[in-house]
Scaffold this active site. Structure first.
Site, PDB file in Angstrom:
ATOM      1  CG  ASP A  14       4.224  13.921 -29.504  1.00  0.00           C
ATOM      2  OD1 ASP A  14       5.387  14.093 -29.105  1.00  0.00           O
ATOM      3  OD2 ASP A  14       3.690  12.801 -29.599  1.00  0.00           O
ATOM      4  CG  HIS A  47       7.634  11.402 -28.785  1.00  0.00           C
ATOM      5  ND1 HIS A  47       6.257  11.472 -28.835  1.00  0.00           N
ATOM      6  CD2 HIS A  47       7.937  10.149 -28.365  1.00  0.00           C
ATOM      7  CE1 HIS A  47       5.750  10.308 -28.443  1.00  0.00           C
ATOM      8  NE2 HIS A  47       6.739   9.488 -28.152  1.00  0.00           N
ATOM      9  CG  ASN A 137       5.684   2.507 -24.360  1.00  0.00           C
ATOM     10  OD1 ASN A 137       4.866   1.939 -25.064  1.00  0.00           O
ATOM     11  ND2 ASN A 137       6.208   3.676 -24.681  1.00  0.00           N
ATOM     12  CB  ALA A 153      -9.490   7.649 -25.312  1.00  0.00           C
ATOM     13  CB  SER A 200       4.951   6.812 -28.685  1.00  0.00           C
ATOM     14  OG  SER A 200       4.759   7.333 -27.406  1.00  0.00           O
TER      15      SER A 200
END
Length: 249
Positions: A14, A47, A137, A153, A200
């Site tokens: 991140d 974040h 998003n 994933a 997220s």
């Protein structure tokens, strides 16, 4: 009641390393790494601090994470403005292959497939290290962003406190699971706290749940010699077992 994630390491790829009091004992500073060239490892965006808190905040000051005794490694691939490079992500995944965390949480996304990153995720899959990634998003009804879009994933969408699909969350057949992603309260910059929305937030939530599953079965293996939650397929089977199936959203 059985475990709080002890003995399990979650790598959060991140915006960098936080000094928040609720994360101080959770973060492994020595193993945390920076692949974002123009800044040091410090999280200047917030974040990563928020995502790390969702996974493993210790509750020393205010917030407990989903797995509040897991170990966290912060790997920086994005800067103060929240953007980064595919090269940095590829290097982060190469680092993950080297140090072998139990779980990887990736609350980031991009629009086009990158073969180097895909190959790295394939290799991590072969190593049975789950890569948990955000669906995105953009409110897309039939597609998700990468790396969540890769078959290897685990793709996470978001829902709200009523259990309804979050209107901003991407959706479609590539989504594996959905987790809380609306008005999620967690750690923030300058020892503060913030409520954020997004896939997220749902991604580290699921990463924390996976950390609990792995920790529970490691404990079981020590006591009985039996562990049926070692492979990614087995992890998915356990997640499905404890989930409500709402079909393809």
């Amino acid at each position: 009641k059985i475990t709080k994630g002890e003995g399990v390491t979650v790598m959060v790829i991140d915006t960098g390393l936080s000094d928040h009091a609720d994360l101080e004992e959770a973060l492994d500073v020595k193993k945390s790494k920076n692949f974002f060239k123009s800044e040091d490892i410090t999280d200047l965006n917030g974040h990563s601090t928020h995502c790390c808190g969702i996974v493993g905040a210790r509750g020393k000051k205010e917030v407990f994470g989903v797995a509040p005794q897991c170990n966290l490694i912060a790997v920086k691939v994005m800067g103060k403005n929240g953007s980064g490079s595919l090269e940095a992500i590829d290097k982060a995944l190469a680092y993950a292959k080297l140090i072998k965390p139990d779980v990887i949480s990736m609350s980031l996304g991009y629009s086009t497939n990158d073969e180097d990153i895909h190959n790295a995720i394939k290799e991590l899959h072969r190593m049975n290290i789950p890569v948990i990634a955000a669906a995105g998003n953009d409110a897309f009804g039939n597609k998700v962003c990468y790396p969540a879009g890769h078959q290897e994933a685990i793709c996470v969408a978001a829902y709200d406190k009523e259990g309804n699909h979050a209107r901003f969350s991407n959706q479609g057949k590539q989504v594996d699971f959905s987790a809380p992603g609306v008005n999620i309260y967690s750690t923030w910059l300058n020892q503060q706290y913030a409520s954020l929305n997004g896939t997220s937030m749902a991604t580290p939530f699921l990463a924390g749940i996976v950390a609990l599953l792995i920790a529970k079965h490691k404990k079981q293996e020590k006591e009985t010699g039996f562990n049926d939650c070692k492979t990614i397929q087995q992890i998915k089977e356990h997640l499905i077992k404890y989930s409500d199936d709402k079909g393809i959203i």
